[in-house]
Design an enzyme around this catalytic site. Structure first.
Site: not given
Length: 256
Positions: A107, A109, A130
């Site tokens: 990803g 992110d 996260d």
């Protein structure tokens, strides 16, 4: 907020403080951060990209980097209508660390989070956690070698799963204070989810520390503030770690 208004006044009336802008477009909100070199000097979240576009046009920025999980690049460029084309993060973008992840579906992110961890703790072992829709664990060895990590269901996903995949369990929201021993169905769900997540996080931290010590631990994401006091370990809470990482990737690509 006074400091944010003051920042815009300074930015509008002088040209010597040109900033980089980092934009993180998620499923529900878009976040905008302004950086002077590696320092985050202003931040704001928006429900609509049009609102973000209006805000960024008030500023004088030198470069813009964008990470998006919602809109395609051309749509974003059309909505933002920037003077110069922004830099879009993708899976082929050069990054300032060695990426040993074996799947091409890492990803964006997570890529940004690792770059942010490297910026904050160069040359050091760092575990970045996260706490969002999913919980992701990303490990950076000696500040340069990214090996991957783990993915598990986030807190709210666990509450929803207990409700959706059973006949009678209610859907509830997390309480601020949760006892280990639940004396009702609702309290038992609270205990299972909240203490389950907390225990999982502590177990991952301890497992990594057994092999990589000293270890920096960063937590970020929407539920980071909720769990910050519940983890009972030395951690750094960095809510805007993705933006920090995006800025680091932008600076890295400007230098190559």
């Amino acid at each position: 907020m006074f400091w944010f208004a003051y920042f815009w006044l300074v930015l509008r009336y002088t040209n010597k403080f040109l900033m980089n802008a980092a934009i993180d477009i998620g499923n529900t909100k878009a976040k905008l951060g302004f950086f002077k070199e590696n320092e985050l000097v202003a931040y704001k979240a928006f429900n609509e990209l049009k609102e973000l576009a209006d805000e960024i046009k008030k500023s004088e920025v030198s470069k813009v980097i964008i990470s998006s999980v919602r809109e395609d690049d051309e749509s974003i460029k059309k909505i933002l209508d920037l003077r110069e084309d922004p830099f879009f993060l993708n899976y082929k973008t050069p990054v300032p660390f060695v990426n040993n992840y074996q799947s091409p579906t890492l990803g964006l992110d997570r890529i940004a989070i690792v770059a942010g961890a490297q910026t904050l703790f160069p040359d050091q072992h760092t575990l970045a956690i996260d706490l969002g829709t999913c919980i992701t664990y990303d490990f950076l060895e000696a500040g340069i070698q990214y090996h991957g990590g783990a993915i598990s269901p986030g807190m709210h996903m666990r509450f929803k799963a207990l409700h959706n995949f059973t006949a009678r369990l209610p859907l509830i929201n997390p309480a601020q204070q949760v006892d280990v021993i639940g004396n009702s169905t609702e309290n038992s769900i609270q205990s299972g989810v909240v203490h389950g997540v907390s225990g999982e996080i502590r177990a991952f931290i301890n497992t990594y520390k057994e092999k990589y010590n000293p270890l920096n631990v960063i937590i970020t994401g929407g539920d980071a503030k909720y769990f910050e006091s519940k983890i009972k370990a030395t951690i750094f809470a960095i809510p805007e770690l993705v933006l920090v990482g995006l800025n680091a990737i932008l600076r890295h690509n400007a230098s190559i």
